[in-house]
Design a protein around this motif. Structure first.
Motif, PDB file in Angstrom:
ATOM      1  N   VAL A   3       4.009  23.646  44.307  1.00 35.96           N
ATOM      2  CA  VAL A   3       2.932  22.993  43.554  1.00 35.96           C
ATOM      3  C   VAL A   3       2.746  23.664  42.197  1.00 35.96           C
ATOM      4  CG1 VAL A   3       0.450  22.546  43.500  1.00 35.96           C
ATOM      5  CG2 VAL A   3       1.734  22.176  45.615  1.00 35.96           C
ATOM      6  N   SER A   4       2.748  24.990  42.188  1.00 37.00           N
ATOM      7  CA  SER A   4       2.546  25.731  40.939  1.00 37.00           C
ATOM      8  C   SER A   4       3.642  25.450  39.929  1.00 37.00           C
ATOM      9  CB  SER A   4       2.476  27.226  41.248  1.00 37.00           C
ATOM     10  OG  SER A   4       2.397  27.973  40.051  1.00 37.00           O
ATOM     11  N   VAL A   5       4.896  25.537  40.378  1.00 36.05           N
ATOM     12  CA  VAL A   5       6.021  25.340  39.458  1.00 36.05           C
ATOM     13  C   VAL A   5       6.128  23.878  39.039  1.00 36.05           C
ATOM     14  CG1 VAL A   5       8.542  25.484  39.239  1.00 36.05           C
ATOM     15  CG2 VAL A   5       7.275  27.344  40.314  1.00 36.05           C
ATOM     16  N   SER A   6       5.811  22.966  39.941  1.00 32.60           N
ATOM     17  CA  SER A   6       5.830  21.548  39.571  1.00 32.60           C
ATOM     18  C   SER A   6       4.821  21.265  38.468  1.00 32.60           C
ATOM     19  CB  SER A   6       5.520  20.669  40.793  1.00 32.60           C
ATOM     20  OG  SER A   6       6.531  20.758  41.753  1.00 32.60           O
ATOM     21  N   THR A   7       3.629  21.873  38.588  1.00 33.86           N
ATOM     22  CA  THR A   7       2.605  21.716  37.556  1.00 33.86           C
ATOM     23  C   THR A   7       3.077  22.305  36.235  1.00 33.86           C
ATOM     24  OG1 THR A   7       0.854  21.820  39.226  1.00 33.86           O
ATOM     25  CG2 THR A   7       0.222  22.235  36.939  1.00 33.86           C
ATOM     26  N   GLN A   8       3.687  23.492  36.313  1.00 34.64           N
ATOM     27  CA  GLN A   8       4.218  24.123  35.106  1.00 34.64           C
ATOM     28  C   GLN A   8       5.309  23.263  34.468  1.00 34.64           C
ATOM     29  OE1 GLN A   8       5.754  28.119  35.651  1.00 34.64           O
ATOM     30  NE2 GLN A   8       7.204  27.859  33.979  1.00 34.64           N
ATOM     31  N   ARG A   9       6.186  22.718  35.291  1.00 30.54           N
ATOM     32  CA  ARG A   9       7.278  21.884  34.795  1.00 30.54           C
ATOM     33  C   ARG A   9       6.739  20.617  34.133  1.00 30.54           C
ATOM     34  NH1 ARG A   9      12.906  21.529  36.596  1.00 30.54           N
ATOM     35  NH2 ARG A   9      13.762  19.461  36.176  1.00 30.54           N
ATOM     36  N   ASP A  10       5.727  20.010  34.749  1.00 27.46           N
ATOM     37  CA  ASP A  10       5.118  18.815  34.163  1.00 27.46           C
ATOM     38  C   ASP A  10       4.496  19.136  32.803  1.00 27.46           C
ATOM     39  OD1 ASP A  10       5.856  17.379  36.356  1.00 27.46           O
ATOM     40  OD2 ASP A  10       3.882  17.445  37.328  1.00 27.46           O
ATOM     41  N   THR A  11       3.847  20.299  32.721  1.00 27.44           N
ATOM     42  CA  THR A  11       3.242  20.720  31.460  1.00 27.44           C
ATOM     43  C   THR A  11       4.309  20.948  30.398  1.00 27.44           C
ATOM     44  OG1 THR A  11       1.400  21.780  32.624  1.00 27.44           O
ATOM     45  CG2 THR A  11       1.795  22.468  30.356  1.00 27.44           C
ATOM     46  N   GLU A  12       5.386  21.623  30.784  1.00 31.50           N
ATOM     47  CA  GLU A  12       6.479  21.877  29.840  1.00 31.50           C
ATOM     48  C   GLU A  12       7.103  20.569  29.358  1.00 31.50           C
ATOM     49  OE1 GLU A  12       7.993  26.252  31.455  1.00 31.50           O
ATOM     50  OE2 GLU A  12       8.987  24.427  32.140  1.00 31.50           O
ATOM     51  N   ARG A  13       7.287  19.635  30.263  1.00 35.29           N
ATOM     52  CA  ARG A  13       7.867  18.347  29.870  1.00 35.29           C
ATOM     53  C   ARG A  13       6.947  17.598  28.907  1.00 35.29           C
ATOM     54  NH1 ARG A  13      10.235  16.220  35.718  1.00 35.29           N
ATOM     55  NH2 ARG A  13      12.350  17.066  35.462  1.00 35.29           N
ATOM     56  N   SER A  14       5.637  17.692  29.164  1.00 33.57           N
ATOM     57  CA  SER A  14       4.685  17.043  28.275  1.00 33.57           C
ATOM     58  C   SER A  14       4.733  17.658  26.877  1.00 33.57           C
ATOM     59  CB  SER A  14       3.276  17.161  28.864  1.00 33.57           C
ATOM     60  OG  SER A  14       2.311  16.625  27.988  1.00 33.57           O
ATOM     61  N   LEU A  15       4.774  18.988  26.818  1.00 35.65           N
ATOM     62  CA  LEU A  15       4.841  19.680  25.529  1.00 35.65           C
ATOM     63  C   LEU A  15       6.142  19.348  24.794  1.00 35.65           C
ATOM     64  CD1 LEU A  15       3.487  23.181  26.600  1.00 35.65           C
ATOM     65  CD2 LEU A  15       2.334  21.555  25.085  1.00 35.65           C
ATOM     66  N   LEU A  16       7.238  19.294  25.542  1.00 31.83           N
ATOM     67  CA  LEU A  16       8.526  18.971  24.927  1.00 31.83           C
ATOM     68  C   LEU A  16       8.547  17.537  24.405  1.00 31.83           C
ATOM     69  CD1 LEU A  16      10.936  20.706  27.469  1.00 31.83           C
ATOM     70  CD2 LEU A  16      10.496  21.403  25.106  1.00 31.83           C
ATOM     71  N   SER A  17       7.945  16.629  25.172  1.00 35.20           N
ATOM     72  CA  SER A  17       7.867  15.234  24.728  1.00 35.20           C
ATOM     73  C   SER A  17       7.044  15.115  23.450  1.00 35.20           C
ATOM     74  CB  SER A  17       7.255  14.378  25.842  1.00 35.20           C
ATOM     75  OG  SER A  17       7.101  13.041  25.429  1.00 35.20           O
ATOM     76  N   LYS A  18       5.944  15.852  23.410  1.00 36.91           N
ATOM     77  CA  LYS A  18       5.108  15.851  22.210  1.00 36.91           C
ATOM     78  C   LYS A  18       5.862  16.421  21.021  1.00 36.91           C
ATOM     79  CE  LYS A  18       0.872  17.922  20.352  1.00 36.91           C
ATOM     80  NZ  LYS A  18      -0.235  18.880  20.637  1.00 36.91           N
ATOM     81  N   GLU A  19       6.602  17.495  21.258  1.00 41.40           N
ATOM     82  CA  GLU A  19       7.370  18.120  20.180  1.00 41.40           C
ATOM     83  C   GLU A  19       8.469  17.191  19.666  1.00 41.40           C
ATOM     84  OE1 GLU A  19       7.771  20.809  17.393  1.00 41.40           O
ATOM     85  OE2 GLU A  19       6.358  21.084  19.047  1.00 41.40           O
ATOM     86  N   ARG A  20       9.120  16.492  20.587  1.00 39.73           N
ATOM     87  CA  ARG A  20      10.174  15.557  20.182  1.00 39.73           C
ATOM     88  C   ARG A  20       9.602  14.439  19.303  1.00 39.73           C
ATOM     89  NH1 ARG A  20      14.989  14.934  22.873  1.00 39.73           N
ATOM     90  NH2 ARG A  20      14.108  15.838  24.779  1.00 39.73           N
ATOM     91  N   GLN A  21       8.408  13.955  19.701  1.00 38.08           N
ATOM     92  CA  GLN A  21       7.775  12.890  18.918  1.00 38.08           C
ATOM     93  C   GLN A  21       7.350  13.394  17.543  1.00 38.08           C
ATOM     94  OE1 GLN A  21       7.627   9.690  20.136  1.00 38.08           O
ATOM     95  NE2 GLN A  21       7.029   9.160  18.029  1.00 38.08           N
ATOM     96  N   GLU A  22       6.832  14.615  17.466  1.00 33.50           N
ATOM     97  CA  GLU A  22       6.427  15.181  16.179  1.00 33.50           C
ATOM     98  C   GLU A  22       7.631  15.365  15.255  1.00 33.50           C
ATOM     99  OE1 GLU A  22       4.405  18.769  17.180  1.00 33.50           O
ATOM    100  OE2 GLU A  22       2.489  17.770  17.599  1.00 33.50           O
ATOM    101  N   LEU A  23       8.765  15.758  15.817  1.00 31.40           N
ATOM    102  CA  LEU A  23       9.977  15.906  15.005  1.00 31.40           C
ATOM    103  C   LEU A  23      10.430  14.557  14.457  1.00 31.40           C
ATOM    104  CD1 LEU A  23      11.995  18.475  17.149  1.00 31.40           C
ATOM    105  CD2 LEU A  23      11.254  18.787  14.772  1.00 31.40           C
ATOM    106  N   LYS A  24      10.213  13.522  15.244  1.00 32.33           N
ATOM    107  CA  LYS A  24      10.598  12.182  14.806  1.00 32.33           C
ATOM    108  C   LYS A  24       9.648  11.646  13.735  1.00 32.33           C
ATOM    109  CE  LYS A  24      11.280   7.486  16.583  1.00 32.33           C
ATOM    110  NZ  LYS A  24      11.246   6.621  17.801  1.00 32.33           N
ATOM    111  N   ASP A  25       8.337  11.874  13.926  1.00 31.14           N
ATOM    112  CA  ASP A  25       7.340  11.295  13.027  1.00 31.14           C
ATOM    113  C   ASP A  25       7.043  12.163  11.808  1.00 31.14           C
ATOM    114  OD1 ASP A  25       7.146   9.260  14.878  1.00 31.14           O
ATOM    115  OD2 ASP A  25       5.345  10.065  15.846  1.00 31.14           O
ATOM    116  N   LEU A  26       7.126  13.496  11.977  1.00 29.16           N
ATOM    117  CA  LEU A  26       6.724  14.409  10.905  1.00 29.16           C
ATOM    118  C   LEU A  26       7.779  15.499  10.674  1.00 29.16           C
ATOM    119  CD1 LEU A  26       3.089  14.915  12.241  1.00 29.16           C
ATOM    120  CD2 LEU A  26       3.736  13.424  10.321  1.00 29.16           C
TER     121      LEU A  26
END
Length: 239
Positions: free
Chosen positions: A76-99
């Protein structure tokens, strides 16, 4: 590490080495949990009865429950961490595309905060962006390797194995000796094992060996003392 404010203050910054050390420390602590919790359980039962069957049954049930609990908690702990990391990476990918320009400036400022001159920091940011912008930003801003996200199943299995490894010792120590020697032998075996895990955890974290050893050893002895008293009192009352 610089004390200057960073725009993405809510985002984690971890090194790969620190992550690996955390894994090793988690394994040692998992083994320590297996030693202490199992020892406490079997000593408590041994204080109430000299029969091997109840001791073995209680110990085996405790080991199974502990291993499953550790594995589930880690999953449960690592799954939560992984979900958070994926969310941050997705946000970063979008920022690189837009800005892209703003992200390049941000990467430059990160390297400036690490001690590089503005010119050098800019050159490093430009070259890393040209090579692999996403990986460069994931590493510098988030401390995440996007190609090596932690697998929750691996974490769960490692946690269960470390717990089971620690639990074997008190089970063997309590079952093999004659009834009169079971608790003393278990106490000595557990102390030696806790000294080892305390030393290893301190070595991994580069902390005081003496303090770490005393902390885990005193804690383990206290746990066994409490369960021994409970087993003695309850065993006499029931019998």
């Amino acid at each position: 590490m610089s004390n200057e404010p960073i725009t993405h203050s809510a985002e984690p910054h971890q090194s790969g080495t620190g992550s690996r050390l955390n894994w090793l420390r988690a394994g040692v602590l998992g083994a320590n949990d297996g030693i202490v919790s199992t020892a406490g359980m079997v000593v408590g039962v041994a204080a109430a009865t000299v029969e091997r069957a109840p001791i073995f049954t209680a110990g085996l049930a405790g080991v199974a429950a502990g291993a499953v609990s550790m594995a589930l908690g880690e999953y449960v702990s690592v799954s939560t961490q992984r979900d958070t990391e994926r969310s941050l990476l997705s946000k970063e990918r979008q920022e690189l595309k837009d800005l892209p320009a703003e992200e390049l400036a941000e990467l430059t400022s990160i390297y400036e905060s690490k001690g590089l001159s503005p010119t050098t920091a800019r050159q490093v940011a430009v070259e890393l962006t040209a090579h692999d912008a996403f990986s460069a930003h994931a590493d510098a801003e988030l401390g995440i390797n996007p190609h090596e996200l932690t697998n929750p199943w691996h974490a769960a299995l490692s946690s269960a194995i470390s717990f089971l490894t620690g639990a074997i010792l008190p089970m063997v120590a309590i079952l093999l000796p004659p009834a009169a020697w079971r608790i003393p032998v278990t106490a000595v075996a557990v102390c030696l094992a806790l000294i080892a895990t305390g030393w290893i955890s301190a070595a991994v974290g580069q902390a005081s060996r003496t303090r770490a050893i005393l902390r885990v050893t005193v804690g383990g002895l206290a746990a066994m003392a409490v369960t021994y008293l409970i087993g003695t009192l309850v065993g006499h009352v029931i019998s």
